[in-house]
Design a protein around this motif. Structure first.
Motif, mmCIF file in Angstrom:
data_model
loop_
_atom_site.group_PDB
_atom_site.id
_atom_site.type_symbol
_atom_site.label_atom_id
_atom_site.label_comp_id
_atom_site.label_asym_id
_atom_site.label_seq_id
_atom_site.Cartn_x
_atom_site.Cartn_y
_atom_site.Cartn_z
ATOM 1 N N VAL A 126 9.690 78.232 41.071
ATOM 2 C CA VAL A 126 9.263 79.250 40.107
ATOM 3 C C VAL A 126 9.034 78.632 38.732
ATOM 4 O O VAL A 126 8.090 78.994 38.020
ATOM 5 N N ASN A 127 9.880 77.675 38.338
ATOM 6 C CA ASN A 127 9.765 77.059 37.019
ATOM 7 C C ASN A 127 8.685 75.987 36.936
ATOM 8 O O ASN A 127 8.371 75.520 35.842
ATOM 9 N N ASP A 128 8.120 75.613 38.061
ATOM 10 C CA ASP A 128 7.137 74.529 38.082
ATOM 11 C C ASP A 128 5.759 75.045 37.662
ATOM 12 O O ASP A 128 4.817 75.116 38.446
ATOM 13 N N THR A 129 5.660 75.439 36.399
ATOM 14 C CA THR A 129 4.415 75.971 35.854
ATOM 15 C C THR A 129 4.428 75.736 34.348
ATOM 16 O O THR A 129 5.505 75.742 33.736
ATOM 17 N N PRO A 130 3.270 75.527 33.730
ATOM 18 C CA PRO A 130 3.249 75.307 32.275
ATOM 19 C C PRO A 130 3.481 76.574 31.461
ATOM 20 O O PRO A 130 3.657 76.506 30.248
ATOM 21 N N THR A 131 3.459 77.731 32.105
ATOM 22 C CA THR A 131 3.638 78.993 31.391
ATOM 23 C C THR A 131 5.035 79.558 31.643
ATOM 24 O O THR A 131 5.727 79.148 32.572
ATOM 25 N N GLY A 132 5.434 80.518 30.802
ATOM 26 C CA GLY A 132 6.762 81.103 30.955
ATOM 27 C C GLY A 132 6.860 82.444 30.262
ATOM 28 O O GLY A 132 7.625 82.608 29.311
ATOM 29 N N LEU A 133 6.080 83.413 30.733
ATOM 30 C CA LEU A 133 6.083 84.729 30.098
ATOM 31 C C LEU A 133 7.218 85.600 30.633
ATOM 32 O O LEU A 133 8.135 85.955 29.908
ATOM 33 N N GLY A 134 7.154 85.979 31.907
ATOM 34 C CA GLY A 134 8.182 86.848 32.464
ATOM 35 C C GLY A 134 8.425 86.587 33.931
ATOM 36 O O GLY A 134 7.693 85.823 34.580
ATOM 37 N N ALA A 135 9.459 87.223 34.460
ATOM 38 C CA ALA A 135 9.782 87.140 35.884
ATOM 39 C C ALA A 135 10.625 88.346 36.251
ATOM 40 O O ALA A 135 11.230 88.990 35.383
ATOM 41 N N THR A 136 10.656 88.651 37.548
ATOM 42 C CA THR A 136 11.449 89.772 38.051
ATOM 43 C C THR A 136 12.331 89.289 39.187
ATOM 44 O O THR A 136 11.881 88.521 40.043
ATOM 45 N N VAL A 137 13.577 89.743 39.192
ATOM 46 C CA VAL A 137 14.514 89.385 40.251
ATOM 47 C C VAL A 137 14.987 90.670 40.924
ATOM 48 O O VAL A 137 15.548 91.554 40.263
ATOM 49 N N TYR A 138 14.757 90.782 42.236
ATOM 50 C CA TYR A 138 15.247 91.919 43.010
ATOM 51 C C TYR A 138 16.478 91.435 43.773
ATOM 52 O O TYR A 138 16.369 90.716 44.774
ATOM 53 N N CYS A 139 17.676 91.827 43.290
ATOM 54 C CA CYS A 139 18.923 91.321 43.866
ATOM 55 C C CYS A 139 20.046 92.286 43.536
ATOM 56 O O CYS A 139 20.225 92.662 42.369
ATOM 57 N N ARG A 140 20.842 92.688 44.522
ATOM 58 C CA ARG A 140 21.936 93.635 44.310
ATOM 59 C C ARG A 140 23.237 92.944 43.905
ATOM 60 O O ARG A 140 24.161 93.595 43.419
ATOM 61 N N ASP A 141 23.337 91.644 44.120
ATOM 62 C CA ASP A 141 24.528 90.892 43.729
ATOM 63 C C ASP A 141 24.376 90.537 42.254
ATOM 64 O O ASP A 141 23.586 89.679 41.876
ATOM 65 N N GLN A 142 25.177 91.187 41.390
ATOM 66 C CA GLN A 142 25.003 91.027 39.955
ATOM 67 C C GLN A 142 25.235 89.582 39.511
ATOM 68 O O GLN A 142 24.496 89.058 38.668
ATOM 69 N N THR A 143 26.236 88.931 40.074
ATOM 70 C CA THR A 143 26.530 87.545 39.691
ATOM 71 C C THR A 143 25.376 86.628 40.073
ATOM 72 O O THR A 143 24.943 85.766 39.286
ATOM 73 N N ARG A 144 24.874 86.802 41.282
ATOM 74 C CA ARG A 144 23.759 85.965 41.745
ATOM 75 C C ARG A 144 22.488 86.264 40.961
ATOM 76 O O ARG A 144 21.745 85.360 40.593
#
Length: 335
Positions: free
Chosen positions: A245-263
């Motif tokens: 995901v980080n292998d890009t020259p840009t860095g505007l936004g991202a979304t994480v769908y995950c029910r484990d709050q710590t993870r």
């Protein structure tokens, strides 16, 4: 978008010249018309023109700050022009926002939210989801739900609106063609151009498309199409996922769908983006800064931090021996 810039600028005591895109001037002109009835003369002005106008504005010595929203390529030109007079700049530029779906999230719910975040306005939103990473164990189930949703989108509706101009239309069609030429699997669509019943061209409409697990270095994964096409990719480990995901020259936004709050927090805090939304995409909050990392921009909008970008700091120091001449109530150290 214009008001996100006008409001804090006025609150900070600045006057504003709003320069709309030459492709979309009318809304901005209407804002200027309304503003002229509310604010003092000259506080909010709108100046529309072709591609020559932008460079004139950015180079003008009477302008102290530029706040620009647009492509990374144009943002670099704005920054270069502003360097002549060392203007302050806010740049909100392109992104290649990823959505991450973990195996502990409801698959149908994730598919529905990811479809909305990917195809609203045919993907023509800076913070729209441009690539979707789905855990390998739920990938097939996710794709069944996702494909069924996207197949319901019809030309002319909110999730299948026209591409905004011919230049962008040609870019989107080129990305579709690249996927076809490389024999990537289209789970939905193939870049067809809708037609009217008489067979005539329906304008800048392109059918929505979903590309199933293309290579990580493919054009559809590495570039921002700004159109109704999205790749859905498999992943297995969190560490591998974050690196991709980080292998890009840009860095505007991202979304994480995950029910484990710590993870979810661990993944979100590892992403090189200005914003991360957990379990909901396309969300802006007026009190929270909307900024960017890497080549997606400089500075930001919204919240107290965004307001600060429309100010210059100043330190005024009264020395102790000046107390007798300092205005009443102004003795001491001030910043």
């Amino acid at each position: 978008m214009a008001i996100l810039k006008i409001a804090p600028a006025l609150m900070a005591g600045c006057s504003v010249i709003l320069k709309p895109s030459p492709f979309t001037p009318y809304c901005a002109l209407k804002i200027g018309e309304i503003a002229s009835t509310v604010f003092p003369t000259g506080a909010v002005q709108v100046l529309s023109g072709d591609d020559k106008l932008g460079p004139w504005i950015t180079k003008h010595p009477g302008i102290s700050k530029i706040s620009f929203t647009g492509s990374t390529a144009t943002g670099k030109k704005v920054m270069e022009a502003a360097s002549d007079t060392l203007k302050r700049v806010n740049l909100e530029l392109g992104g290649n926002d990823a959505a991450i779906v973990t195996e502990n999230f409801d698959v149908a719910e994730a598919a529905n939210m990811a479809a909305t975040a990917s195809f609203a306005h045919s993907g023509q939103i800076c913070m729209a989801t441009k690539r979707i990473y789905v855990h390998d164990s739920i990938y097939d189930e996710f794709m069944r739900h996702f494909v069924a949703i996207v197949k319901t989108y019809k030309p002319g509706e909110g999730f299948c609106s026209p591409i905004q101009n011919k230049m962008q239309y040609d870019i989107v069609r080129a990305i579709y063609k690249d996927c076809a030429d490389n024999n990537y699997e289209f789970a939905v669509g193939n870049g067809d151009v809708p037609e009217y019943e008489d067979g005539s061209d329906a304008g800048y409409f392109v059918s929505p498309a979903v590309v199933a697990n293309p290579p990580e270095r493919s054009r559809i994964v590495q570039e921002e199409p700004f159109g109704p096409i999205v790749p859905v990719l498999r992943w297995k480990s969190d560490s591998e996922l974050i690196q991709r995901v980080n292998d890009t020259p840009t860095g505007l936004g991202a979304t994480v769908y995950c029910r484990d709050q710590t993870r979810a927090w661990a993944i979100a805090s590892s992403l090189e983006t200005g914003s991360v939304w957990v379990n909901a995409g396309l969300k802006l909050h007026p009190e929270a800064l909307f900024g960017a990392h890497k080549q997606s921009g400089i500075g930001g909008e919204l919240g107290p931090l965004g307001l600060g970008y429309y100010t210059n700091s100043r330190t005024v120091t009264y020395w102790k021996d000046a107390e007798t001449t300092a205005p009443k109530g102004d003795r001491g150290l001030f910043a």
